[in-house]
Scaffold this active site. Structure first.
Site, mmCIF file in Angstrom:
data_model
loop_
_atom_site.group_PDB
_atom_site.id
_atom_site.type_symbol
_atom_site.label_atom_id
_atom_site.label_comp_id
_atom_site.label_asym_id
_atom_site.label_seq_id
_atom_site.Cartn_x
_atom_site.Cartn_y
_atom_site.Cartn_z
ATOM 1 N N HIS A 159 9.054 -3.517 3.570
ATOM 2 C CA HIS A 159 8.582 -3.745 2.073
ATOM 3 C C HIS A 159 10.062 -3.737 1.248
ATOM 4 O O HIS A 159 10.140 -4.972 0.410
ATOM 5 C CB HIS A 159 8.159 -2.677 1.367
ATOM 6 C CG HIS A 159 6.974 -2.025 2.292
ATOM 7 N ND1 HIS A 159 6.665 -1.043 2.995
ATOM 8 C CD2 HIS A 159 5.600 -2.609 2.471
ATOM 9 C CE1 HIS A 159 5.530 -0.622 3.369
ATOM 10 N NE2 HIS A 159 4.696 -1.868 3.006
ATOM 11 N N ASP B 53 2.142 -9.374 8.933
ATOM 12 C CA ASP B 53 0.633 -9.641 8.816
ATOM 13 C C ASP B 53 0.346 -11.211 8.706
ATOM 14 O O ASP B 53 -0.052 -11.720 7.574
ATOM 15 C CB ASP B 53 0.044 -8.893 7.626
ATOM 16 C CG ASP B 53 0.265 -7.409 7.604
ATOM 17 O OD1 ASP B 53 -0.431 -6.844 8.106
ATOM 18 O OD2 ASP B 53 1.262 -7.087 7.164
ATOM 19 N N SER C 288 4.003 1.207 8.108
ATOM 20 C CA SER C 288 3.522 2.437 7.791
ATOM 21 C C SER C 288 2.930 3.291 8.412
ATOM 22 O O SER C 288 2.969 4.517 8.597
ATOM 23 C CB SER C 288 2.824 2.376 6.197
ATOM 24 O OG SER C 288 3.253 1.740 5.261
ATOM 25 N N ARG C 289 2.185 2.681 9.241
ATOM 26 C CA ARG C 289 1.282 3.458 10.303
ATOM 27 C C ARG C 289 1.972 3.898 11.760
ATOM 28 O O ARG C 289 1.679 4.767 12.349
ATOM 29 C CB ARG C 289 0.075 2.591 11.074
ATOM 30 C CG ARG C 289 -0.796 2.235 9.981
ATOM 31 C CD ARG C 289 -2.149 1.544 10.234
ATOM 32 N NE ARG C 289 -3.449 1.657 9.662
ATOM 33 C CZ ARG C 289 -3.965 0.536 8.790
ATOM 34 N NH1 ARG C 289 -3.061 -0.427 8.709
ATOM 35 N NH2 ARG C 289 -4.637 0.594 8.026
ATOM 36 N N LEU D 62 6.406 3.161 1.719
ATOM 37 C CA LEU D 62 7.705 1.742 1.921
ATOM 38 C C LEU D 62 8.586 2.163 2.923
ATOM 39 O O LEU D 62 8.860 3.411 3.199
ATOM 40 C CB LEU D 62 8.360 1.789 0.427
ATOM 41 C CG LEU D 62 7.082 1.464 -0.707
ATOM 42 C CD1 LEU D 62 8.202 1.074 -2.081
ATOM 43 C CD2 LEU D 62 6.179 0.247 -0.428
ATOM 44 N N MET E 160 0.652 -1.216 0.028
ATOM 45 C CA MET E 160 0.134 0.154 0.050
ATOM 46 C C MET E 160 1.018 1.516 0.160
ATOM 47 O O MET E 160 0.343 2.393 0.297
ATOM 48 C CB MET E 160 -1.045 0.122 1.103
ATOM 49 C CG MET E 160 -1.761 -1.404 0.997
ATOM 50 S SD MET E 160 -3.452 -0.749 2.043
ATOM 51 C CE MET E 160 -2.747 -0.694 3.696
ATOM 52 N N GLN F 202 5.661 -11.770 7.146
ATOM 53 C CA GLN F 202 5.205 -12.253 8.506
ATOM 54 C C GLN F 202 4.538 -11.444 9.025
ATOM 55 O O GLN F 202 3.549 -11.650 10.272
ATOM 56 C CB GLN F 202 6.213 -13.211 8.900
ATOM 57 C CG GLN F 202 5.762 -13.766 10.560
ATOM 58 C CD GLN F 202 4.674 -14.756 10.227
ATOM 59 O OE1 GLN F 202 4.532 -15.364 9.173
ATOM 60 N NE2 GLN F 202 4.156 -15.096 11.330
HETATM 61 P P1 AMP Z 1 1.168 -3.068 3.414
HETATM 62 O O1 AMP Z 1 1.881 -1.777 2.486
HETATM 63 O O2 AMP Z 1 1.253 -2.685 4.698
HETATM 64 O O3 AMP Z 1 0.131 -3.634 2.804
HETATM 65 O O4 AMP Z 1 2.350 -4.192 3.374
HETATM 66 C C1 AMP Z 1 2.778 -4.746 2.223
HETATM 67 C C2 AMP Z 1 3.384 -6.171 2.554
HETATM 68 O O5 AMP Z 1 4.368 -5.870 3.413
HETATM 69 C C3 AMP Z 1 2.528 -7.063 3.489
HETATM 70 O O6 AMP Z 1 2.998 -8.325 2.585
HETATM 71 C C4 AMP Z 1 3.255 -6.910 4.570
HETATM 72 O O7 AMP Z 1 3.051 -8.155 5.388
HETATM 73 C C5 AMP Z 1 4.745 -6.582 4.209
HETATM 74 N N1 AMP Z 1 5.249 -6.001 5.644
HETATM 75 C C6 AMP Z 1 4.635 -4.908 6.166
HETATM 76 N N2 AMP Z 1 5.295 -4.617 7.490
HETATM 77 C C7 AMP Z 1 6.679 -5.320 7.169
HETATM 78 C C8 AMP Z 1 7.521 -5.792 8.363
HETATM 79 N N3 AMP Z 1 7.949 -4.808 9.252
HETATM 80 N N4 AMP Z 1 8.524 -6.443 7.882
HETATM 81 C C9 AMP Z 1 8.272 -7.509 6.788
HETATM 82 N N5 AMP Z 1 7.356 -7.310 5.969
HETATM 83 C C10 AMP Z 1 6.393 -6.408 6.119
#
Ligand code: AMP
Length: 287
Positions: free
Chosen positions: A37, A150, A186-187, A33, A30, A148
């Site tokens: 990511h 999520d 990101s949050r 980054l 989303m 992992q």
């Molecule tokens: P998002 O942009 O939050 O939808 O995340 C995109 C992808 O990045 C998803 O597969 C998440 O599980 C992964 N992701 C988010 N935060 C982390 C993190 N801290 N470590 C590894 N992967 C992550």
């Protein structure tokens, strides 16, 4: 690196590479980054000929009261991060192209989507599985990269891929954390510096839970959760815990005696720091 907004354009590009026998790795995100990511992108870069990343704040995975509007967005910053990490194509579609007004088709993974996060965010995973199914049809990846961080999302998307016979290997990357233990998200931009330090209590509590389970041959989930709750309460008065759950990492069913369990145990939690909702987890393997 190219930025592609049109669905048919990225689909044709991916078809072209597939016909040449090239492998495609896909990292859905989303945007906004961070190193989490990037670790997935680098893994995809390592394992495929072509790397596609999507940047799409998916409107249908947010509940009406959630942060869709204020979710952080910075495409230029993401562009440069993707370029440095070796992405070949950023798929950056408009919401109205992915979900036009007359959109009618949804994918739902039953049961797995209603527990844990699904209990507090009803409809969230239906939004996730629908958009990822669409993206997998558009990109046709050989490998799909998920974090992992999520954990439930990973379990659900693995099940969807299996049930719908996608010829795609699901690759899970480990959670990337700050030195304090706080999982990158990101949050986290919603948190003040003090809140970030305080929020590291979540991973410390998960480590405590993992230790209790690892070292005992019999212990109830209730006892582990109570100890984790007391720890969080003592260390972080501003943390408003929503849930802690101890489940089988394969089917997300609750485990009564994790001390006596064989296999992968998922300890997961969600907590608020003021208005910011954070999730995290740890996996304990018992043999
Ligand atoms: P998002 O942009 O939050 O939808 O995340 C995109 C992808 O990045 C998803 O597969 C998440 O599980 C992964 N992701 C988010 N935060 C982390 C993190 N801290 N470590 C590894 N992967 C992550």
């Amino acid at each position: 690196m190219k930025v592609i907004k049109e669905i048919s354009a990225i689909q044709n590009i991916c078809l072209y590479f597939k016909r040449l026998g090239k492998t495609i790795g896909f990292v859905p995100t989303m945007g906004f980054l961070h190193e989490g990511h990037i670790s997935l992108i680098l893994k995809a870069r390592d394992e495929n000929d072509i790397v596609v990343t999507s940047i799409f704040v998916n409107p249908i995975q947010f509940l009406p009261n959630e942060d869709f509007e204020k979710y952080p967005r910075d495409f230029l910053r993401d562009y440069h991060l993707c370029k440095s990490a070796g992405v070949d194509y950023i798929f950056y579609p408009e919401p109205e192209d992915i979900f036009p007004n007359d959109y009618k088709t949804f994918i739902e993974v039953k049961n797995l989507s209603d527990v844990l996060e699904g209990k507090y965010r009803p409809g969230h995973f239906r939004g996730v599985t629908t958009v990822v199914a669409k993206f997998m049809n558009i990109i046709m990846p050989d490998k799909l990269y998920l974090g992992q961080k999520d954990a439930q999302q990973a379990v659900i998307l693995k099940k969807m891929s299996k049930d719908l016979n996608y010829p795609t290997e699901i690759r899970i990357g480990k959670t990337i954390r700050e030195d304090s233990g706080l999982a990158l998200s990101s949050r986290n931009t919603y948190l003040s510096d003090e809140e970030k330090i305080e929020a590291s209590v979540l991973y410390k509590a998960l480590e405590l839970g993992a230790k209790l389970i690892s070292k005992s041959h019999s212990i109830s989930s209730e006892e582990v959760i109570d100890k984790m709750k007391s720890f969080i309460k003592e260390k972080s008065p501003n943390c408003e815990l929503q849930y802690i759950a101890i489940t089988d990492n394969e089917n997300l069913s609750e485990i009564a005696d994790p001390g006596n369990f064989k296999g992968e145990i998922l300890i997961s939690l969600a907590a608020f720091f003021r208005m910011t909702r954070l999730i995290d987890n740890i996996v304990v393997t018992k043999t």
